[in-house]
Design a protein around this motif. Structure first.
Motif, PDB file in Angstrom:
ATOM      1  N   UNK A 169       0.596   6.678  28.351  1.00 12.29           N
ATOM      2  CA  UNK A 169       0.674   5.479  27.509  1.00 12.29           C
ATOM      3  C   UNK A 169       2.120   4.997  27.441  1.00 12.29           C
ATOM      4  N   UNK A 170       2.323   3.697  27.598  1.00 16.15           N
ATOM      5  CA  UNK A 170       3.659   3.114  27.504  1.00 16.15           C
ATOM      6  C   UNK A 170       4.183   3.228  26.075  1.00 16.15           C
ATOM      7  N   UNK A 171       5.479   3.499  25.950  1.00 18.84           N
ATOM      8  CA  UNK A 171       6.125   3.602  24.641  1.00 18.84           C
ATOM      9  C   UNK A 171       6.875   2.290  24.398  1.00 18.84           C
ATOM     10  N   UNK A 172       6.535   1.635  23.287  1.00 22.31           N
ATOM     11  CA  UNK A 172       7.085   0.321  22.947  1.00 22.31           C
ATOM     12  C   UNK A 172       7.916   0.386  21.676  1.00 22.31           C
ATOM     13  N   UNK A 173       8.917  -0.480  21.617  1.00 26.50           N
ATOM     14  CA  UNK A 173       9.652  -0.709  20.373  1.00 26.50           C
ATOM     15  C   UNK A 173       8.615  -1.105  19.317  1.00 26.50           C
ATOM     16  N   UNK A 174       8.739  -0.559  18.113  1.00 27.23           N
ATOM     17  CA  UNK A 174       7.785  -0.880  17.048  1.00 27.23           C
ATOM     18  C   UNK A 174       6.616   0.091  16.960  1.00 27.23           C
ATOM     19  N   UNK A 175       6.498   1.017  17.921  1.00 23.99           N
ATOM     20  CA  UNK A 175       5.451   2.040  17.845  1.00 23.99           C
ATOM     21  C   UNK A 175       5.769   3.028  16.734  1.00 23.99           C
ATOM     22  N   UNK A 176       4.729   3.595  16.136  1.00 26.32           N
ATOM     23  CA  UNK A 176       4.860   4.730  15.229  1.00 26.32           C
ATOM     24  C   UNK A 176       4.273   5.917  15.978  1.00 26.32           C
ATOM     25  N   UNK A 177       5.052   6.998  16.057  1.00 26.03           N
ATOM     26  CA  UNK A 177       4.653   8.149  16.854  1.00 26.03           C
ATOM     27  C   UNK A 177       4.891   9.433  16.075  1.00 26.03           C
ATOM     28  N   UNK A 178       4.290  10.515  16.543  1.00 21.95           N
ATOM     29  CA  UNK A 178       4.478  11.832  15.935  1.00 21.95           C
ATOM     30  C   UNK A 178       4.976  12.778  17.017  1.00 21.95           C
ATOM     31  N   UNK A 179       6.082  13.478  16.727  1.00 26.71           N
ATOM     32  CA  UNK A 179       6.651  14.389  17.723  1.00 26.71           C
ATOM     33  C   UNK A 179       5.923  15.733  17.732  1.00 26.71           C
ATOM     34  N   UNK A 180       6.348  16.630  18.585  1.00 27.63           N
ATOM     35  CA  UNK A 180       5.711  17.934  18.731  1.00 27.63           C
ATOM     36  C   UNK A 180       5.744  18.796  17.486  1.00 27.63           C
ATOM     37  N   UNK A 181       6.621  18.500  16.534  1.00 23.50           N
ATOM     38  CA  UNK A 181       6.729  19.243  15.275  1.00 23.50           C
ATOM     39  C   UNK A 181       5.968  18.558  14.140  1.00 23.50           C
ATOM     40  N   UNK A 182       5.268  17.475  14.461  1.00 23.18           N
ATOM     41  CA  UNK A 182       4.483  16.768  13.454  1.00 23.18           C
ATOM     42  C   UNK A 182       5.253  15.751  12.638  1.00 23.18           C
ATOM     43  N   UNK A 183       6.508  15.482  13.008  1.00 22.84           N
ATOM     44  CA  UNK A 183       7.330  14.515  12.269  1.00 22.84           C
ATOM     45  C   UNK A 183       7.055  13.109  12.797  1.00 22.84           C
ATOM     46  N   UNK A 184       6.870  12.165  11.878  1.00 20.49           N
ATOM     47  CA  UNK A 184       6.615  10.775  12.273  1.00 20.49           C
ATOM     48  C   UNK A 184       7.923  10.028  12.444  1.00 20.49           C
ATOM     49  N   UNK A 185       7.935   9.136  13.434  1.00 26.20           N
ATOM     50  CA  UNK A 185       9.098   8.284  13.652  1.00 26.20           C
ATOM     51  C   UNK A 185       8.650   6.937  14.195  1.00 26.20           C
ATOM     52  N   UNK A 237      -0.001  -0.842  11.280  1.00 22.30           N
ATOM     53  CA  UNK A 237      -0.154   0.353  10.458  1.00 22.30           C
ATOM     54  C   UNK A 237       1.096   0.690   9.644  1.00 22.30           C
ATOM     55  N   UNK A 238       1.668  -0.239   8.880  1.00 20.55           N
ATOM     56  CA  UNK A 238       2.878   0.072   8.118  1.00 20.55           C
ATOM     57  C   UNK A 238       2.639   1.173   7.093  1.00 20.55           C
ATOM     58  N   UNK A 239       1.382   1.360   6.683  1.00 18.35           N
ATOM     59  CA  UNK A 239       1.047   2.408   5.721  1.00 18.35           C
ATOM     60  C   UNK A 239       1.343   3.802   6.270  1.00 18.35           C
ATOM     61  N   UNK A 240       1.353   3.975   7.595  1.00 14.89           N
ATOM     62  CA  UNK A 240       1.688   5.276   8.175  1.00 14.89           C
ATOM     63  C   UNK A 240       3.118   5.676   7.827  1.00 14.89           C
ATOM     64  N   UNK A 241       4.014   4.711   7.835  1.00 12.94           N
ATOM     65  CA  UNK A 241       5.411   4.991   7.487  1.00 12.94           C
ATOM     66  C   UNK A 241       5.558   5.252   5.995  1.00 12.94           C
ATOM     67  N   UNK A 242       4.837   4.479   5.186  1.00 16.23           N
ATOM     68  CA  UNK A 242       4.911   4.651   3.738  1.00 16.23           C
ATOM     69  C   UNK A 242       4.351   6.010   3.327  1.00 16.23           C
ATOM     70  N   UNK A 243       3.242   6.414   3.929  1.00 15.88           N
ATOM     71  CA  UNK A 243       2.630   7.708   3.604  1.00 15.88           C
ATOM     72  C   UNK A 243       3.556   8.853   4.008  1.00 15.88           C
ATOM     73  N   UNK A 244       4.184   8.735   5.175  1.00 20.38           N
ATOM     74  CA  UNK A 244       5.100   9.783   5.632  1.00 20.38           C
ATOM     75  C   UNK A 244       6.308   9.872   4.707  1.00 20.38           C
ATOM     76  N   UNK A 245       6.787   8.736   4.235  1.00 24.01           N
ATOM     77  CA  UNK A 245       7.933   8.719   3.323  1.00 24.01           C
ATOM     78  C   UNK A 245       7.566   9.352   1.985  1.00 24.01           C
TER      79      UNK A 245
END
Length: 132
Positions: free
Chosen positions: A63-79, A118-126
């Motif tokens: 899958x292509x990675x785009x500016x503005x994507x919300x992703x989760x790394x191998x440690x489960x941290x969202x960015x 999905x802006x709620x993904x960032x809010x929930x992680x925060x």
């Protein structure tokens, strides 16, 4: 040479639905009307919500990675994927934390959504981070 592409994020004013249109540099250089019929009913009542650039990277699933994507790394941290103008590079901007080179955190990350859909993904992680 890397492929230069842009994701235009649009909102249908009637339904409030968010959708994407992808254009390559070639599409832009030859004119938008070549790529899309902007006179069609699909584009008449739309608002531009965001414009994102393709990073040139793909994740492990292809899958292509785009500016503005919300992703989760191998440690489960969202960015979220951001472009740093000072460094002229894409980074993973962690919630309530530091940024990391996208080359380091991106390829093995999992796609979760976008900051537009999905802006709620960032809010929930925060909120989760603040509780710790």
């Amino acid at each position: 040479m890397r492929e230069i592409k842009f994701r235009y994020v649009l909102r249908d004013r009637a339904t409030e639905k968010i959708f994407d249109r992808f254009l390559s540099l070639n599409d832009l250089e030859t004119g938008l009307e070549v790529a899309y019929d902007f006179d069609s009913p699909r584009f008449i009542d739309c608002e531009l919500v965001g414009r994102c650039e393709y990073t040139g990277l793909k994740d492990e699933t292809g899958r292509e990675i785009w500016e503005g994507d919300i992703r989760k790394d191998g440690w489960g941290r969202k960015f979220k994927v951001v472009y740093d103008n000072d460094l002229a590079a894409f980074y993973g901007e962690y919630i309530n934390g530091p940024s990391e080179s996208l080359a380091d955190c991106g390829p093995d990350s999992e796609y979760l959504g976008t900051v537009f859909e999905n802006p709620d993904l960032l809010e929930a992680a925060s909120a989760d981070k603040e509780e710790l």
